[in-house]
Structure formats: C-alpha cells, structure tokens
Write an enzyme that holds these catalytic residues in place. Structure first.
Site, PDB file in Angstrom:
ATOM      1  N   ASP A  10       0.846  -1.296   0.133  1.00 34.46           N
ATOM      2  CA  ASP A  10      -0.042   0.169   0.027  1.00 34.46           C
ATOM      3  C   ASP A  10       0.888   1.150   0.118  1.00 34.46           C
ATOM      4  O   ASP A  10       0.801   1.833   1.093  1.00 34.46           O
ATOM      5  CB  ASP A  10      -0.879   0.134   1.248  1.00 34.46           C
ATOM      6  CG  ASP A  10      -0.251  -0.004   2.575  1.00 34.46           C
ATOM      7  OD1 ASP A  10       1.141  -0.407   2.550  1.00 34.46           O
ATOM      8  OD2 ASP A  10      -0.899   0.369   3.489  1.00 34.46           O
ATOM      9  N   ASP A  14       7.468   3.729   3.332  1.00 37.25           N
ATOM     10  CA  ASP A  14       8.345   2.193   3.666  1.00 37.25           C
ATOM     11  C   ASP A  14       8.076   1.239   2.779  1.00 37.25           C
ATOM     12  O   ASP A  14       8.862   0.419   2.453  1.00 37.25           O
ATOM     13  CB  ASP A  14       8.302   1.716   4.992  1.00 37.25           C
ATOM     14  CG  ASP A  14       6.794   1.592   5.753  1.00 37.25           C
ATOM     15  OD1 ASP A  14       5.991   2.289   4.909  1.00 37.25           O
ATOM     16  OD2 ASP A  14       6.514   0.901   6.434  1.00 37.25           O
ATOM     17  N   ASP A  15       6.920   1.186   2.167  1.00 38.18           N
ATOM     18  CA  ASP A  15       6.436   0.247   0.997  1.00 38.18           C
ATOM     19  C   ASP A  15       7.543   0.438  -0.054  1.00 38.18           C
ATOM     20  O   ASP A  15       7.994  -0.713  -0.409  1.00 38.18           O
ATOM     21  CB  ASP A  15       5.189   0.335   0.499  1.00 38.18           C
ATOM     22  CG  ASP A  15       4.217   0.117   1.720  1.00 38.18           C
ATOM     23  OD1 ASP A  15       3.910   1.157   2.312  1.00 38.18           O
ATOM     24  OD2 ASP A  15       3.505  -1.021   1.671  1.00 38.18           O
ATOM     25  N   ASN A 155       0.546   0.723  17.019  1.00 35.11           N
ATOM     26  CA  ASN A 155       0.814   1.990  16.882  1.00 35.11           C
ATOM     27  C   ASN A 155      -0.825   2.662  16.489  1.00 35.11           C
ATOM     28  O   ASN A 155      -0.564   3.897  16.345  1.00 35.11           O
ATOM     29  CB  ASN A 155       1.714   2.219  15.559  1.00 35.11           C
ATOM     30  CG  ASN A 155       1.368   1.530  14.461  1.00 35.11           C
ATOM     31  OD1 ASN A 155       0.221   0.855  14.250  1.00 35.11           O
ATOM     32  ND2 ASN A 155       2.238   1.539  13.281  1.00 35.11           N
ATOM     33  N   GLU A 161      -1.619  -2.839  15.502  1.00 33.53           N
ATOM     34  CA  GLU A 161      -0.587  -2.142  14.551  1.00 33.53           C
ATOM     35  C   GLU A 161      -1.524  -1.837  13.331  1.00 33.53           C
ATOM     36  O   GLU A 161      -2.405  -2.664  12.905  1.00 33.53           O
ATOM     37  CB  GLU A 161       0.387  -3.201  14.345  1.00 33.53           C
ATOM     38  CG  GLU A 161       1.468  -2.775  13.263  1.00 33.53           C
ATOM     39  CD  GLU A 161       1.001  -2.737  11.867  1.00 33.53           C
ATOM     40  OE1 GLU A 161       1.501  -2.273  10.867  1.00 33.53           O
ATOM     41  OE2 GLU A 161       0.243  -3.830  11.750  1.00 33.53           O
ATOM     42  N   ASN A 163      -1.517  -2.257   9.831  1.00 29.24           N
ATOM     43  CA  ASN A 163      -2.005  -3.143   8.843  1.00 29.24           C
ATOM     44  C   ASN A 163      -2.739  -4.210   9.119  1.00 29.24           C
ATOM     45  O   ASN A 163      -3.903  -4.561   8.565  1.00 29.24           O
ATOM     46  CB  ASN A 163      -0.537  -3.910   8.165  1.00 29.24           C
ATOM     47  CG  ASN A 163       0.415  -3.196   7.361  1.00 29.24           C
ATOM     48  OD1 ASN A 163      -0.108  -2.113   6.993  1.00 29.24           O
ATOM     49  ND2 ASN A 163       1.319  -3.441   7.338  1.00 29.24           N
ATOM     50  N   HIS A 236       9.693  -0.242   8.827  1.00 27.36           N
ATOM     51  CA  HIS A 236       8.773  -1.409   8.927  1.00 27.36           C
ATOM     52  C   HIS A 236       9.113  -2.389   7.654  1.00 27.36           C
ATOM     53  O   HIS A 236       9.234  -3.574   8.041  1.00 27.36           O
ATOM     54  CB  HIS A 236       7.339  -0.981   9.063  1.00 27.36           C
ATOM     55  CG  HIS A 236       7.197   0.182  10.045  1.00 27.36           C
ATOM     56  ND1 HIS A 236       7.143  -0.242  11.313  1.00 27.36           N
ATOM     57  CD2 HIS A 236       6.726   1.375   9.970  1.00 27.36           C
ATOM     58  CE1 HIS A 236       6.747   0.756  11.975  1.00 27.36           C
ATOM     59  NE2 HIS A 236       6.558   2.022  11.181  1.00 27.36           N
ATOM     60  N   ASP A 237       8.574  -2.078   6.452  1.00 26.24           N
ATOM     61  CA  ASP A 237       8.154  -2.885   5.653  1.00 26.24           C
ATOM     62  C   ASP A 237       9.459  -3.498   4.829  1.00 26.24           C
ATOM     63  O   ASP A 237       9.514  -4.713   4.521  1.00 26.24           O
ATOM     64  CB  ASP A 237       7.388  -1.757   4.278  1.00 26.24           C
ATOM     65  CG  ASP A 237       5.977  -1.632   4.757  1.00 26.24           C
ATOM     66  OD1 ASP A 237       5.466  -2.298   5.935  1.00 26.24           O
ATOM     67  OD2 ASP A 237       5.311  -1.103   4.257  1.00 26.24           O
TER      68      ASP A 237
END
Ligand code: BDR
Ligand code: CA
Length: 318
Positions: A10, A14-15, A155, A161, A163, A236-237
């Site tokens: 998405d 960070d993706d 978060n 979280e 997602n 993250h990702d």
C-alpha cells in the site's frame, strides 16, 4: 539463487523501500496493491511512480482490493500524507497496469511460479481474498513474510498495529492458513530507524532514486516521529524483505499468533503466545503451553546491518 516473490503493498513510504530492496535482491515477479496508507487509487498510482523512477517497469503491477473484507477502509495521512506518498516530486506515471486484478494475479502466479514467496506489507485483504477463493493456495506458497502486528503494543491502538488493525478478519484468515509465516511486527521494526545520519547517507548517493528516497524518508520521519518520539521513521516494510535475504538482520522466535477481531478495545491485536520466553528461556521452552506455533515472530533487529545492505542496494538504482 534469488527467491521468487510477490510484494503485496500500500505505498506508502516504507513500502517503497521494500520494493527497492526486493527489486535487486529477489526475483520480484509482481507488485500487487491494496487499500491502506491511502486509497487503492493512490497506492496503485504510487506503485506505478516507483517502478518508473527506479526503472523496474518490467515488474507487473496488479491492482487489488479497495476495501477490507468486512470493515470500512482507514488511511494514514498523518504519516504518509494525503497522496500516501507525500514528499518527493515525481513524474506522473505512464506504465500500464497488469490486466488481471491482484487476487487473480496471485492465484495464477501460484500455479506458474515455483517456491513462491508472498510479502504482504499492507492490510492483508488481497491475500485473504485469494485464500478464500482457492483453499488449495497454501500448498503452492512456500512462505509469507509479512510486516504487521506486534509482540508488544500497537501504533493505532494500544493493542493494534496499522496493517492488522485495518483488516483483522483478513489477518485471521492468513494466520490460520497453514502457510509458514514470518511476522515482522512493530516490536522489531522500531529497532531500525531512518535516523538523520542514515538519511544524510541516502541523499549523498546523489541519484534520482536516492533523492526521491531521501525526500520520502524526511517526510515520513516527521510523521512517524510525531507519533513515536523516535529519531526517525521505522523501516517497517523493507524488514519483511530483509528477513528473507539476510538471516543476520532479524532474529525470530516461533510462537502461536492469534488475531483478535472481536474485542471492543483489542481488535487488530496479534496475540503472540510468548509464555515460553519467560525468565529461564531454555527450561521454559520445554514447558511450552498452548497451541503449536504458526509463525516465526521477529524479536531482535540489527539496525546497522540493515542499513549497510539497504544503502548498498540503493546505490545500484538510476
Ligand atoms: C505499517 O503501516 C503502514 O503505515 C506502513 O507502510 C507499514 O506497513 C506500519 O504499521
Ligand atoms: Ca505498508
């Protein structure tokens, strides 16, 4: 030998880092898009922009679900901006989308691509929809490495979280699918930050890609730090990619993970059974209670090693 992988994402700052890392280190067979950080229209547009500036246009992009399985969509403009990828100044994309939707693309790929790895780094709607449509899919997926959940706190709520919070029903489908899962949650990703020093090193590469990435990381770090108080945005990702290419970056512990999708305060929580991680680690392992593990849960991340890898890879882009 590079692993065969599809990134389900998405984008999302960070993706983008995950796409760039996988674009060089894996045989990236496709990018599928989903609602999440922004609307599906925006996340798909953003994915197209990324493959263009990074010269990854041979990787097909298939558009997926605009809505969670049963809930209303929720976006993250406070971190990713209204477009989902605010910050850099990128050219409008021209690359065409794959003719099939993301769910069909994943199912078809599972028949043609051996040892397929799925890397979901957004809400799990597309993966769950594929599993619901074809219950034999687990037989053809080697492993899922996902960014989502947490061994500690969330978060979005104390429990959840982003997602998993966005589509907990989908997450439940995925965690009960029987596919081997690596779960890279907030407890691990908050150990790897885009600190000012690393952002400076990204910018100093001086290419178009690294300039876009530096602009992204600056924007994203402001939003993330506003929420966490940490020194930069969490990577993250890309850690879900790193998990499959460098065993030194993340340390995992097998656990049973149940997704809470009912609780009025805890919806979206990944309830990780880590009771065996008690005071006497070794003895406690022998006393493991509860359901058998269904996931490898990341517990420790090596920030320095991640950035060495990421900076090396970034330097290879135009
Ligand atoms: C996750 O949520 C999104 O905002 C990020 O892209 C990442 O996948 C972190 O909670
Ligand atoms: Ca994401």
């Amino acid at each position: 030998m590079k692993l065969n992988a599809i990134i389900d994402c998405d984008p999302g700052h960070d993706d983008v880092m995950a796409i760039l890392l996988a674009g060089r280190t894996m045989n990236l067979c496709g990018i599928t898009t989903v609602h999440g950080n922004a609307s599906l229209e925006n996340t798909t547009y953003n994915a197209r922009q990324v493959v263009e500036f990074a010269d990854l246009t041979s990787v097909p992009i298939a558009k997926g679900n605009a809505r969670p399985l049963v809930r209303n969509p929720q976006y993250a403009p406070a971190v990713h901006g209204e477009t989902g990828l605010d910050g850099p100044n990128m050219a409008p994309p021209t690359v065409a989308l794959h003719p099939r939707n993301a769910v069909d693309f994943i199912l078809e790929s599972s028949h043609t691509i051996p040892d397929l790895h799925l890397l979901p780094i957004g809400p799990l709607t597309n993966i769950a929809a594929a599993l619901n449509l074809d219950p034999t899919l687990p037989q053809r997926v080697k492993q899922i490495s996902l960014m989502g959940g947490s061994l500690t706190w969330g978060n979005i709520t104390p429990a959840a979280e982003f997602n998993i919070y966005c589509d907990p029903e989908a997450a439940h489908v995925v965690f009960t699918s029987g596919i081997p899962i690596k779960m890279i949650g907030l407890n691990a990703t908050h150990q790897v930050l885009a600190r000012p020093e690393y952002r400076r090193r990204v910018r100093s590469i001086g290419s178009t890609t690294s300039t876009h990435v530096a602009d992204m990381l600056d924007f994203y770090s402001r939003g993330e730090s506003g929420g966490t108080g940490l020194e930069g945005g969490a990577m993250h990702d890309p850690l879900a990619v790193a998990a499959l290419i460098d065993p030194e970056i993340l340390t995992f512990e097998p656990m049973h993970v149940a997704v809470e999708y009912v609780g009025s305060r805890t919806a979206g929580m990944t309830l990780c059974d880590g009771r065996h991680l008690g005071t006497d680690f070794r003895a406690a392992k022998a006393r493991r209670r509860g359901e058998p593990p269904n996931a490898e849960v990341a517990i420790i991340a090596n920030e320095k090693r991640f950035w060495e890898l990421f900076l090396d890879i970034l330097a290879t882009y135009p």
